[in-house]
Design an enzyme around this catalytic site. Structure first.
Site, PDB file in Angstrom:
ATOM      1  CG  LEU A   1      -1.529   1.151   1.348  1.00 53.76           C
ATOM      2  CD1 LEU A   1      -2.683   1.650   0.583  1.00 53.76           C
ATOM      3  CD2 LEU A   1      -2.564   1.099   2.694  1.00 53.76           C
TER       4      LEU A   1
ATOM      5  CB  ILE B   1       4.296   1.274   4.024  1.00 51.19           C
ATOM      6  CG1 ILE B   1       3.611   0.659   5.259  1.00 51.19           C
ATOM      7  CG2 ILE B   1       4.266   2.493   3.773  1.00 51.19           C
ATOM      8  CD1 ILE B   1       1.937   0.856   4.922  1.00 51.19           C
ATOM      9  CE  LYS B   2       4.343   0.242  -4.612  1.00 43.98           C
ATOM     10  NZ  LYS B   2       3.465  -0.048  -5.953  1.00 43.98           N
ATOM     11  CB  ILE B   3       8.565   4.649   0.947  1.00 44.37           C
ATOM     12  CG1 ILE B   3       7.792   4.548   2.203  1.00 44.37           C
ATOM     13  CG2 ILE B   3       9.239   5.870   0.956  1.00 44.37           C
ATOM     14  CD1 ILE B   3       8.583   4.642   3.577  1.00 44.37           C
TER      15      ILE B   3
END
Length: 372
Positions: free
Chosen positions: A108, A139-141
């Protein structure tokens, strides 16, 4: 029974689906992909959610409830997307357990409008992690200069991270350094490294699209002969950089503490030029300890006629380097290519996020008590 996807999985490639929607979850399609097509993870992004929300039927009940509660558009988008991801995490929980927390991951992304703001990225990443509340979340960064310190800080809090929008090998090396620093801090903070995981999403097809456009503009025979070579060569150089980064004493120390290597993930693997084989970025990038996240069309194409010829990546760095020397020789400025692609990537996701906000806003307005 041997099938192309089974063979790909056996070759050490984790097959992830680059798509997510409530329809996939509720219809059982996501579970079928696990059982029938060896899919062991999912990635999402703002464009995917904007597409999913364009079919409001599957979200009608939740949208009605949000409208009755007078939820803001931002809060509604957050609730809808985190609900989908939470449910997808539950679908993949068995895979997560069976693979010892390596796969079974669902990604996400943070709000792309924060891509150039370290503090906002960190704050939102930690909030999303707590909101979804599933151990197999990632978590997509984005790997922007401002994203790099955020990656380290988020990992330090025990959060699994999918680093996205990587185009150059130099930036990839910085990403791996940020990962190692984050895991060192996570260990110092007392987190269990064995349940954490990270992937680095190296974008593939967009490199060919941009380089091919420039080769066409140059137009010489030497330039035109190089079309369709840049993306695979770029990824193969990235894999060599990965082998180097995860063969150091620094990594050995973390591995001894239970950490898992941050795997390279081939993203944007749908072939955009129809002149190229539709399984190009799967076949030519098959290598151990990698992830390939595919749009469904690519997944189906490989299931139908995929053909592996062993490890296509290990030992290819010298040949890949020759491709880039040839590209420079005909006038391709690869550093400019990378910067253009990064800027376009952030911009595309911002536009998709805005489209998502507008779609939800229209739905909330239509359903609000004042309209009834």
């Amino acid at each position: 029974m041997s099938t192309p996807l089974a063979d790909l999985s056996a070759a050490g490639v984790s097959i992830w689906l680059d798509d997510l929607s409530r329809q996939r979850i509720e219809s059982g399609n996501l579970r079928e992909l696990i059982e029938q097509k060896h899919v062991v993870g999912v990635t999402s992004n703002p464009t995917i959610f904007a597409s999913a929300l364009s079919d409001a039927d599957h979200y009608a009940e939740q949208l009605d409830d949000l409208a009755r509660r007078g939820a803001s558009v931002d809060d509604a988008v957050r609730e809808i997307t985190t609900d989908d991801v939470r449910r997808a995490c539950d679908v993949f929980r068995g895979v997560f357990s069976e693979t010892d927390a390596v796969d079974g991951r669902v990604s996400l992304e943070v709000d792309p409008r924060s891509a150039h703001d370290t503090e906002k990225t960190v704050g939102e990443a930690l909030d999303l992690w707590k909101t979804v509340d599933r151990p197999n979340l990632m978590i997509k960064i984005p790997a922007t200069p401002e994203g790099l310190p955020a990656i380290t800080r988020v990992l330090a809090e025990g959060v699994s991270v999918n680093v996205t929008l990587i185009f150059s090998v130099d930036r990839y090396r910085a990403v791996m350094d940020a990962y190692l620093a984050g895991m060192e801090q996570a260990r110092a903070n007392g987190h269990d490294l064995s349940v954490m995981a990270s992937v680095a999403s190296f974008f593939v097809s967009r490199v060919d699209s941009e380089v091919d456009k420039r080769l066409d503009a140059i137009g010489t025979d030497a330039a035109l002969a190089l079309r369709g070579t840049a993306a695979v060569a770029n990824a193969r150089l990235a894999y060599q950089a990965w082998l180097e980064a995860f063969s150091t004493e620094r990594w050995a120390t973390l591995k001894g503490a239970g950490a898992k290597a941050q795997r390279p993930l081939w993203a944007s693997t749908g072939v955009k030029n129809k002149a190229y084989p539709d399984t190009l970025y799967v076949t030519e990038l098959a290598a151990p300890d990698t992830v390939n996240t595919m749009p469904e069309a690519t997944l189906d194409a490989f299931a139908d006629h995929g053909d592996l010829h062993g490890d296509a990546v290990t030992g290819t760095a010298d040949a890949a380097g020759e491709v880039f020397a040839a590209l420079a020789g005909v006038g391709i400025d690869v550093d400019d290519v990378y910067q253009v692609l990064e800027d376009e990537g952030v911009d595309k996701f911002e536009k998709s996020w805005q489209e998502l906000l507008e779609t939800v806003s229209e739905q909330l307005t239509r359903r609000s008590p004042e309209q009834s």
